[in-house]
Write a protein that holds these residues in place. Sequence first.
Motif, mmCIF file in Angstrom:
data_model
loop_
_atom_site.group_PDB
_atom_site.id
_atom_site.type_symbol
_atom_site.label_atom_id
_atom_site.label_comp_id
_atom_site.label_asym_id
_atom_site.label_seq_id
_atom_site.Cartn_x
_atom_site.Cartn_y
_atom_site.Cartn_z
ATOM 1 N N SER A 3 45.230 -28.354 103.668
ATOM 2 C CA SER A 3 44.104 -29.302 103.627
ATOM 3 C C SER A 3 44.447 -30.646 104.282
ATOM 4 N N ASN A 4 45.749 -30.908 104.476
ATOM 5 C CA ASN A 4 46.127 -32.160 105.156
ATOM 6 C C ASN A 4 45.821 -32.134 106.649
ATOM 7 N N VAL A 5 45.573 -30.922 107.159
ATOM 8 C CA VAL A 5 45.380 -30.797 108.609
ATOM 9 C C VAL A 5 44.199 -31.651 109.079
ATOM 10 N N ILE A 6 43.095 -31.586 108.340
ATOM 11 C CA ILE A 6 41.907 -32.351 108.754
ATOM 12 C C ILE A 6 42.220 -33.851 108.727
ATOM 13 N N TYR A 40 36.660 -26.686 114.570
ATOM 14 C CA TYR A 40 36.150 -26.672 115.950
ATOM 15 C C TYR A 40 36.124 -28.111 116.467
ATOM 16 N N ILE A 41 36.749 -28.321 117.619
ATOM 17 C CA ILE A 41 36.776 -29.680 118.181
ATOM 18 C C ILE A 41 36.498 -29.611 119.682
ATOM 19 N N SER A 42 35.545 -30.405 120.130
ATOM 20 C CA SER A 42 35.318 -30.554 121.568
ATOM 21 C C SER A 42 36.258 -31.665 122.038
ATOM 22 N N VAL A 43 37.160 -31.327 122.954
ATOM 23 C CA VAL A 43 38.275 -32.240 123.254
ATOM 24 C C VAL A 43 38.192 -32.867 124.641
ATOM 25 N N ASN A 44 38.847 -34.035 124.767
ATOM 26 C CA ASN A 44 39.152 -34.542 126.102
ATOM 27 C C ASN A 44 40.602 -34.159 126.409
ATOM 28 N N ARG A 45 41.038 -34.514 127.599
ATOM 29 C CA ARG A 45 42.343 -34.034 128.067
ATOM 30 C C ARG A 45 43.502 -34.453 127.143
ATOM 31 N N GLN A 46 43.528 -35.728 126.770
ATOM 32 C CA GLN A 46 44.646 -36.200 125.955
ATOM 33 C C GLN A 46 44.603 -35.586 124.555
ATOM 34 N N GLU A 47 43.382 -35.468 124.008
ATOM 35 C CA GLU A 47 43.253 -34.863 122.672
ATOM 36 C C GLU A 47 43.746 -33.413 122.687
ATOM 37 N N LEU A 48 43.401 -32.714 123.757
ATOM 38 C CA LEU A 48 43.840 -31.319 123.904
ATOM 39 C C LEU A 48 45.369 -31.242 123.829
ATOM 40 N N ILE A 49 46.012 -32.119 124.597
ATOM 41 C CA ILE A 49 47.480 -32.123 124.650
ATOM 42 C C ILE A 49 48.056 -32.463 123.271
ATOM 43 N N ASP A 50 47.489 -33.493 122.635
ATOM 44 C CA ASP A 50 48.008 -33.941 121.333
ATOM 45 C C ASP A 50 47.807 -32.876 120.249
ATOM 46 N N ILE A 51 46.608 -32.277 120.233
ATOM 47 C CA ILE A 51 46.314 -31.296 119.172
ATOM 48 C C ILE A 51 47.206 -30.062 119.334
ATOM 49 N N TYR A 54 50.621 -30.824 118.038
ATOM 50 C CA TYR A 54 50.584 -30.882 116.570
ATOM 51 C C TYR A 54 50.506 -29.463 115.985
ATOM 52 N N ALA A 55 49.608 -28.640 116.559
ATOM 53 C CA ALA A 55 49.397 -27.284 116.040
ATOM 54 C C ALA A 55 50.660 -26.440 116.195
ATOM 55 N N LYS A 56 51.371 -26.679 117.287
ATOM 56 C CA LYS A 56 52.606 -25.920 117.518
ATOM 57 C C LYS A 56 53.624 -26.260 116.422
ATOM 58 N N GLU A 57 53.717 -27.543 116.153
ATOM 59 C CA GLU A 57 54.666 -28.009 115.135
ATOM 60 C C GLU A 57 54.319 -27.424 113.760
ATOM 61 N N LYS A 58 53.009 -27.335 113.475
ATOM 62 C CA LYS A 58 52.560 -26.865 112.150
ATOM 63 C C LYS A 58 52.301 -25.358 112.114
ATOM 64 N N ILE A 60 49.910 -23.636 113.601
ATOM 65 C CA ILE A 60 48.477 -23.338 113.428
ATOM 66 C C ILE A 60 47.980 -22.678 114.717
ATOM 67 N N PRO A 61 47.313 -21.517 114.613
ATOM 68 C CA PRO A 61 46.817 -20.883 115.846
ATOM 69 C C PRO A 61 45.706 -21.711 116.495
ATOM 70 N N CYS A 62 45.721 -21.771 117.827
ATOM 71 C CA CYS A 62 44.672 -22.485 118.569
ATOM 72 C C CYS A 62 44.047 -21.537 119.581
ATOM 73 N N THR A 63 42.748 -21.648 119.751
ATOM 74 C CA THR A 63 42.032 -20.841 120.742
ATOM 75 C C THR A 63 41.230 -21.787 121.619
ATOM 76 N N VAL A 64 41.357 -21.607 122.933
ATOM 77 C CA VAL A 64 40.601 -22.452 123.862
ATOM 78 C C VAL A 64 39.376 -21.689 124.340
ATOM 79 N N ILE A 65 38.230 -22.361 124.309
ATOM 80 C CA ILE A 65 37.043 -21.740 124.907
ATOM 81 C C ILE A 65 36.394 -22.727 125.881
ATOM 82 N N GLY A 66 35.631 -22.160 126.812
ATOM 83 C CA GLY A 66 34.872 -22.993 127.735
ATOM 84 C C GLY A 66 33.420 -23.001 127.268
ATOM 85 N N ASN A 67 32.545 -22.445 128.102
ATOM 86 C CA ASN A 67 31.121 -22.436 127.749
ATOM 87 C C ASN A 67 30.740 -21.224 126.900
#
Length: 324
Positions: A3-6, A40-51, A54-58, A60-67
């Motif tokens: 729950s700390n993730v959010i 679900y987060i709509s990201v900009n470039r820096q946020e993408l890199i930061d998240i 962070y997810a790698k460290e924790k 947490i699985p991440c999935t990238v989608i476009g449209n």
Amino acid sequence: MDSNVITDLRQMLGEGAVILENEPLSRHTTFGVGGPAQVYISVNRQELIDILAYAKEKNIPCTVIGNGSNLLVSDRGIDGIVLSIGSRMNKVTLGPTDQEQVVITAEAGAVLPSVAREAAGKWLSGLEFASGIPGTVGGAVVMNAGAYGGEMKDVLRRVTVLKPDGTIEVVGVRDMKLGYRTSRFLTSDEIILDADILLTREDHDVILARMDKNANKRKASQPIGQRSAGSTFRRVDQGRGDAASNRMPAWQLIQEAGMKEASVGGAAVSEKHSGFIINKGNATATDVYCLIRKVQKAVKATCGVDLETEVRLLGEFPKEEEEQ
Ligand SMILES: Cc1cc2nc3c(=O)[nH]c(=O)nc-3n(C[C@H](O)[C@H](O)[C@H](O)COP(=O)(O)OP(=O)(O)OC[C@H]3O[C@@H](n4cnc5c(N)ncnc54)[C@H](O)[C@@H]3O)c2cc1C
């Protein structure tokens, strides 16, 4: 997910960030089906890199989608964080324009029809084939999207990618392994950040006429206005070469197998184009998936051909014995 993730994500992205929990992915796919993303987060470039760091460290699985225009997301949804690369990462920059050929750099979230129209407005030809493909530049690179004799491979020069180890690399077109609706990025876990596209000067009216011609062909043959993810199945290799034009369209095999009017629940083979599965309005992802399997089995039994999906499946789908 902890729950700390959010809380961590809010701290990282700032209070204004839109972090959606249990967001239905049916809202973010052209099929209009799919269960929730845990986050679900709509990201900009820096946020993408930061998240991603962070997810790698924790872990947490991440999935990238476009449209979401080539996706079938399962009804159970997707665990972890879904990162949407779209309207917050869609800048298009024009290179020097005093030459016959011009490079435009498009961020991965720019949508192809807009980039194609912008290029046409600057008298730049090359993306006419893409003016009706409703994906992002990132999704189009990954899929080597194409239509009417053109494909991304023809115009791409290089892309900038974020690698799984967090480094950024420029990849030239020869190293992308682009083929019929495929690229190395389908399996490499690299994320497309932006793409350099090489276009050629041409009369604006000529470019627009080509786009109109393609749009009319599309309108005449495809179920425009109905929810789908475009061609559900890949064209079939006939040993005549990799290009789309050398392959057998899936719709021919689907018709031969008597599947022209097949349906499961709210999913149906389109009356207008047998290669498209459509959501008639109330389909679930399971309906679409079970119809895909039904068509594949019929084509195998009748024509002896294994139809592969062009649509990318995300999440968990019924096992063989649970299929309807
Ligand atoms: C009505 C309709 C018509 C269509 N017509 C065509 C057509 O003529 N030709 C054609 O080729 N396709 C067509 N498509 C399919 C689709 O539009 C293309 O495959 C498009 O390139 C997908 O882009 P997207 O942004 O929607 O990707 P998504 O569907 O969101 O994702 C597709 C794949 O790419 C990955 N991905 C997306 N963005 C990135 C990124 N930045 N970095 C790394 N991975 C990423 C995803 O994880 C997924 O695996 C059509 C679809 C529809 C609904």
